[in-house]
Design a protein around this motif. Structure first.
Motif, short mmCIF file in Angstrom:
data_model
loop_
_atom_site.label_atom_id
_atom_site.label_comp_id
_atom_site.label_asym_id
_atom_site.label_seq_id
_atom_site.Cartn_x
_atom_site.Cartn_y
_atom_site.Cartn_z
N ASP A 294 53.52 44.38 41.24
CA ASP A 294 53.03 43.41 41.27
C ASP A 294 53.32 43.11 40.23
O ASP A 294 52.47 42.91 39.52
N SER B 68 45.41 39.96 45.30
CA SER B 68 45.42 39.43 46.95
C SER B 68 44.91 40.66 47.61
O SER B 68 45.60 41.47 48.57
N ARG C 290 41.69 41.32 48.53
CA ARG C 290 41.21 40.80 49.55
C ARG C 290 42.26 41.68 50.84
O ARG C 290 41.25 41.94 51.76
N ARG C 291 43.34 42.15 50.47
CA ARG C 291 44.31 43.06 51.48
C ARG C 291 43.11 43.93 51.76
O ARG C 291 43.46 44.53 52.91
#
Length: 295
Positions: free
Chosen positions: A180, A191, A194-195
């Motif tokens: 990322d 992200s 959260r994933r």
């Protein structure tokens, strides 16, 4: 005879018992196992207290769900008696584990981690900013603070959090953060964190089912519901739960009641295949704060 022998020798004995869940695997249904556990937890300590000089001591490690099954009368009084000795993690200890793990991975310097031994939550949160940032977004965003979100997302409604869930989240989020290019100020991206939560929830639920016979049939019932009924919040009658089953869920931190509605923490919601009401966002911090008040 044992007590008399110890007195004659001028010795003392401490008996430590652990692993009762392996010996009593049917404690939720078996009356004989419940009787044995009740004798160990209540009758034996009472007898030992009556012995002059108390040459024999007893230390028993037992899960709270086994206590609920074995001690049916005056359960609250029994739990209150031993509450000062309950093995519970608080938020600071959980964050210290994260810091220690990050140091072992080379993300944080060992010197910083060593200085956090007596640190409070604020200092720990600041020390972990190189790991997952100040917030689950930019510092000026309205997103939740990373440390508070992680602890709240992995905790049940009894404010209990397990080390394996924390380490699992770190591992999954690290894998999801690779490549990322956007976030330069942290290792774990918002992200990816959260994933990682749904997978953590699924593994957590499987482990709890394997370890807790009281919850297993209730989890199976909830998973078997039609998709349209697997929605949070829910009404007890709409999902076919009786009062005893709801109490088991509440005692184990799986649900929280607000009025006639029941909510579920994220660490169980994904694993039980429940969805949020249409258009709703996860109320991770709000529900965690309400659960903290109710405990």
């Amino acid at each position: 005879t044992l007590v008399e022998l110890l007195r004659q020798r001028g010795e003392k004995l401490l008996v430590v018992i652990d692993g009762l869940e392996d010996m009593f695997q049917s404690f939720s249904e078996s009356r004989s196992e419940q009787t044995a556990l009740r004798g160990l937890l209540q009758d034996v300590p009472e007898w030992l207290e009556q012995q002059p000089g108390r040459p024999v001591g007893l230390l028993v490690f037992i899960r709270s769900d086994m206590v609920f099954s074995a001690v049916r009368q005056n359960t609250a009084q029994f739990l209150a008696r031993y509450e000062p000795y309950a093995l519970k993690w608080n938020e600071e200890e959980a964050l210290k584990l994260v810091a220690w793990t990050a140091a072992k991975a080379g993300v944080l310097p060992n010197q910083i981690v060593e200085s956090l031994h007596e640190a409070g939550r604020k200092m720990l949160s600041e020390a972990l900013e190189p790991l997952w940032g100040k917030k689950l977004g930019s510092d000026r965003s309205k997103e939740a603070r990373s440390s508070e979100w992680v602890i709240s997302a992995l905790s049940d409604f009894r404010q209990q959090i397990q080390a394996r869930d924390l380490v699992r989240l770190l591992a999954l989020a690290a894998e999801g953060s690779v490549g990322d290019p956007h976030w330069k100020d942290r290792i774990l991206t918002p992200s990816a964190l959260r994933r990682a939560l749904p997978d953590c929830s699924r593994e957590k639920t499987k482990e709890v089912e394997a370890e807790n016979p009281l919850l297993r049939p209730i989890f199976e019932l909830l998973r078997a519901l039609p998709e349209g009924k697997r929605v949070v919040p829910f009404i007890r009658e709409s999902v076919g739960l009786d009062l005893d089953q709801v109490k088991v869920l509440e005692d184990n931190g799986v649900v929280l009641r607000e009025g006639d509605e029941y909510y579920m923490p994220e660490i169980f919601r994904y694993g039980l295949n429940f969805k949020l009401e249409s258009g709703a966002r996860p109320r991770v911090l709000t529900l965690a704060r309400r659960a903290r008040v109710s405990v």
